[in-house]
Design a protein around this motif. Structure first.
Motif, PDB file in Angstrom:
ATOM      1  N   UNK A 293       0.788  -1.236   0.000  1.00 40.43           N
ATOM      2  CA  UNK A 293       0.000   0.000   0.000  1.00 40.43           C
ATOM      3  C   UNK A 293       0.817   1.281   0.000  1.00 40.43           C
ATOM      4  N   UNK A 294       1.980   1.291   0.628  1.00 42.09           N
ATOM      5  CA  UNK A 294       2.846   2.470   0.572  1.00 42.09           C
ATOM      6  C   UNK A 294       4.205   2.112  -0.025  1.00 42.09           C
ATOM      7  N   UNK A 295       4.202   1.098  -0.879  1.00 40.75           N
ATOM      8  CA  UNK A 295       5.391   0.704  -1.624  1.00 40.75           C
ATOM      9  C   UNK A 295       5.125   0.854  -3.104  1.00 40.75           C
ATOM     10  N   UNK A 296       5.258  -0.240  -3.859  1.00 37.23           N
ATOM     11  CA  UNK A 296       5.164  -0.143  -5.313  1.00 37.23           C
ATOM     12  C   UNK A 296       3.769   0.193  -5.813  1.00 37.23           C
ATOM     13  N   UNK A 297       2.737   0.059  -4.958  1.00 35.41           N
ATOM     14  CA  UNK A 297       1.395   0.374  -5.420  1.00 35.41           C
ATOM     15  C   UNK A 297       0.944   1.768  -4.995  1.00 35.41           C
ATOM     16  N   UNK A 298       1.820   2.542  -4.421  1.00 35.01           N
ATOM     17  CA  UNK A 298       1.466   3.908  -4.029  1.00 35.01           C
ATOM     18  C   UNK A 298       1.805   4.876  -5.157  1.00 35.01           C
ATOM     19  N   UNK A 299       1.204   6.038  -5.117  1.00 31.49           N
ATOM     20  CA  UNK A 299       1.494   7.093  -6.094  1.00 31.49           C
ATOM     21  C   UNK A 299       1.752   8.389  -5.340  1.00 31.49           C
ATOM     22  N   UNK A 300       2.935   8.524  -4.707  1.00 35.45           N
ATOM     23  CA  UNK A 300       3.215   9.730  -3.920  1.00 35.45           C
ATOM     24  C   UNK A 300       3.228  11.008  -4.739  1.00 35.45           C
ATOM     25  N   UNK A 301       3.357  10.890  -6.064  1.00 31.29           N
ATOM     26  CA  UNK A 301       3.295  12.087  -6.907  1.00 31.29           C
ATOM     27  C   UNK A 301       1.865  12.593  -7.061  1.00 31.29           C
ATOM     28  N   UNK A 302       0.882  11.734  -6.741  1.00 27.82           N
ATOM     29  CA  UNK A 302      -0.527  12.099  -6.880  1.00 27.82           C
ATOM     30  C   UNK A 302      -1.205  12.239  -5.511  1.00 27.82           C
ATOM     31  N   UNK A 303      -0.882  11.338  -4.599  1.00 28.01           N
ATOM     32  CA  UNK A 303      -1.557  11.264  -3.303  1.00 28.01           C
ATOM     33  C   UNK A 303      -0.540  11.422  -2.179  1.00 28.01           C
ATOM     34  N   UNK A 304      -0.839  12.298  -1.236  1.00 29.15           N
ATOM     35  CA  UNK A 304       0.079  12.551  -0.134  1.00 29.15           C
ATOM     36  C   UNK A 304      -0.728  12.778   1.152  1.00 29.15           C
ATOM     37  N   UNK A 305      -0.285  12.167   2.243  1.00 27.46           N
ATOM     38  CA  UNK A 305      -0.942  12.296   3.543  1.00 27.46           C
ATOM     39  C   UNK A 305      -0.041  13.083   4.489  1.00 27.46           C
ATOM     40  N   UNK A 306      -0.629  14.038   5.201  1.00 35.45           N
ATOM     41  CA  UNK A 306       0.097  14.780   6.222  1.00 35.45           C
ATOM     42  C   UNK A 306      -0.423  14.367   7.591  1.00 35.45           C
ATOM     43  N   UNK A 307       0.483  14.088   8.525  1.00 35.02           N
ATOM     44  CA  UNK A 307       0.126  13.647   9.875  1.00 35.02           C
ATOM     45  C   UNK A 307       0.773  14.583  10.881  1.00 35.02           C
ATOM     46  N   UNK A 308      -0.018  15.169  11.759  1.00 32.51           N
ATOM     47  CA  UNK A 308       0.485  16.041  12.822  1.00 32.51           C
ATOM     48  C   UNK A 308       0.632  15.195  14.083  1.00 32.51           C
ATOM     49  N   UNK A 309       1.860  14.945  14.512  1.00 32.42           N
ATOM     50  CA  UNK A 309       2.095  14.092  15.677  1.00 32.42           C
ATOM     51  C   UNK A 309       2.477  14.893  16.921  1.00 32.42           C
ATOM     52  N   UNK A 310       2.071  16.145  16.975  1.00 36.75           N
ATOM     53  CA  UNK A 310       2.286  16.915  18.201  1.00 36.75           C
ATOM     54  C   UNK A 310       1.250  16.509  19.248  1.00 36.75           C
ATOM     55  N   UNK A 311       1.696  16.388  20.493  1.00 41.52           N
ATOM     56  CA  UNK A 311       0.769  16.149  21.599  1.00 41.52           C
ATOM     57  C   UNK A 311       0.074  17.458  21.924  1.00 41.52           C
ATOM     58  N   UNK A 312      -1.230  17.524  21.735  1.00 40.79           N
ATOM     59  CA  UNK A 312      -1.982  18.751  21.891  1.00 40.79           C
ATOM     60  C   UNK A 312      -2.357  18.977  23.355  1.00 40.79           C
ATOM     61  N   UNK A 313      -2.179  20.197  23.825  1.00 37.51           N
ATOM     62  CA  UNK A 313      -2.556  20.524  25.205  1.00 37.51           C
ATOM     63  C   UNK A 313      -3.528  21.695  25.274  1.00 37.51           C
ATOM     64  N   UNK A 314      -3.689  22.437  24.182  1.00 36.28           N
ATOM     65  CA  UNK A 314      -4.639  23.548  24.169  1.00 36.28           C
ATOM     66  C   UNK A 314      -4.057  24.861  24.653  1.00 36.28           C
ATOM     67  N   UNK A 315      -2.777  24.851  25.016  1.00 35.04           N
ATOM     68  CA  UNK A 315      -2.179  26.093  25.503  1.00 35.04           C
ATOM     69  C   UNK A 315      -0.694  26.084  25.172  1.00 35.04           C
ATOM     70  N   UNK A 316      -0.175  27.230  24.797  1.00 33.01           N
ATOM     71  CA  UNK A 316       1.260  27.453  24.580  1.00 33.01           C
ATOM     72  C   UNK A 316       1.681  28.569  25.509  1.00 33.01           C
TER      73      UNK A 316
END
Length: 319
Positions: A293-316
């Motif tokens: 699914x994210x090897x030879x059968x993926x199309x990163x030139x067409x489809x791209x996923x962004x993932x935000x892995x920050x731990x959210x706390x609601x305040x800075x």
């Protein structure tokens, strides 16, 4: 004894009823299952969603959305009190059992983060065989009535881990229906997926082989049980809950599917059991021959996923 160096590994699911809404007693019961798994040569043991200290089955059957209900406030207060504070050491007994048994553990916990006040999360906690907490994934979106007691999580725990030559990941309950959440794990090389559920055959019998086939990975669905007799006498409003809740709230349905989507362990219902299977990493390689699914059968030139892995706390807070 499986040879993990050659890609063989023994995995298991502990399908059990918690000592409902009792953190300490449920921890002891889970530790016993971990020791039992270790004696059977298991390397990875999975428990159901929210098994520690239990899924909030009362909401659906006691008018859980009623505003300013003293009943709902009291049940929620008890639930928060029995939730798991990882920083305070509440998982110490599980960590010790994992270390002594030489077993990795993935367990659904109702987690309280004191920096977030009195709100709780449905979290999937991964503990390694040294007893270290390696990942805490907070459920991204509680489902339906769950939103009355659980907070929405974040992407900080959308991670995979190296485990005996596999790449291990997991999701909570209906997160497993979220294509992008699954993709976030596939993109990190996941080939051993753990899906945790509160328990019921209808949750697992179709999606487990689907996830396995889509990801060309091994897929474990870990479920719990809750029957009327599992409601302990010291639970708040125990008599009322026994009268109000159905005879069976959760009937299990734990199962394991291979990378071709075929059953290794078909769904098991109605009993507390340790479901054990030996898996072989070569089966992943075989099934990835025609679809990765994210090897030879993926199309990163067409489809791209962004993932935000920050731990959210609601305040800075700036100094």
């Amino acid at each position: 004894m499986p040879d993990t160096a050659n890609g063989h590994c023994v995995v298991a699911i502990a399908q059990m009823a918690p000592v409902w809404l009792d953190r300490r007693a449920t921890l002891s019961k889970m530790a016993g299952r971990i020791r039992e798994a270790g004696e059977s040569g298991v390397r990875l043991l999975a428990f159901g969603e929210g098994v520690l200290p239990g899924y909030p089955f009362w909401l659906e059957h006691t008018d859980g959305a009623r505003f300013e209900s003293s009943l709902q406030k009291g049940l929620f207060s008890h639930y928060v009190d029995q939730a798991v504070d990882i920083a305070a050491g509440d998982l110490g007994e599980l960590r010790a059992a994992a270390r002594e048994a030489g077993v990795w553990v993935m367990a659904g916990c109702i987690e309280r983060d004191r920096s977030r006040g009195y709100s709780v999360f449905a979290s999937l906690v991964t503990i390694d065989d040294d007893g270290e907490v390696r990942n805490v994934h907070r459920k991204l979106m509680p489902t339906h009535e769950e939103r009355l007691v659980w907070s929405a999580g974040d992407g900080a725990g959308l991670r995979t881990l190296d485990f005996d030559g596999f790449r291990l990941g997991g999701l909570n309950c209906w997160e497993n229906w979220m294509p992008l959440a699954r993709s976030a794990l596939y993109s990190q090389g996941e080939d051993l997926h753990v899906a945790v559920w509160p328990g019921n055959l209808h949750n697992t019998e179709t999606i487990t082989p689907f996830i396995a086939r889509e990801g060309r990975s091994f897929a474990l669905s870990a479920c719990s049980l809750l029957r009327r007799e599992d409601i302990p006498g010291n639970a708040p409003h125990a008599d009322m809950l026994r009268d109000t809740l159905p005879p069976v709230c959760a009937n299990g349905g734990s199962c394991i599917a291979g990378p071709d989507g075929e059953w290794i362990v078909p769904p098991r219902v109605d009993d507390e059991v340790l479901l054990i299977a030996e898996i072989d990493r070569a089966r992943v390689r075989e099934e990835r021959q025609n679809f990765d699914p994210f090897g030879h059968y993926s199309r990163p030139d067409v489809l791209e996923l962004q993932v935000d892995r920050r731990r959210r706390s609601g305040v800075v807070i700036s100094r």
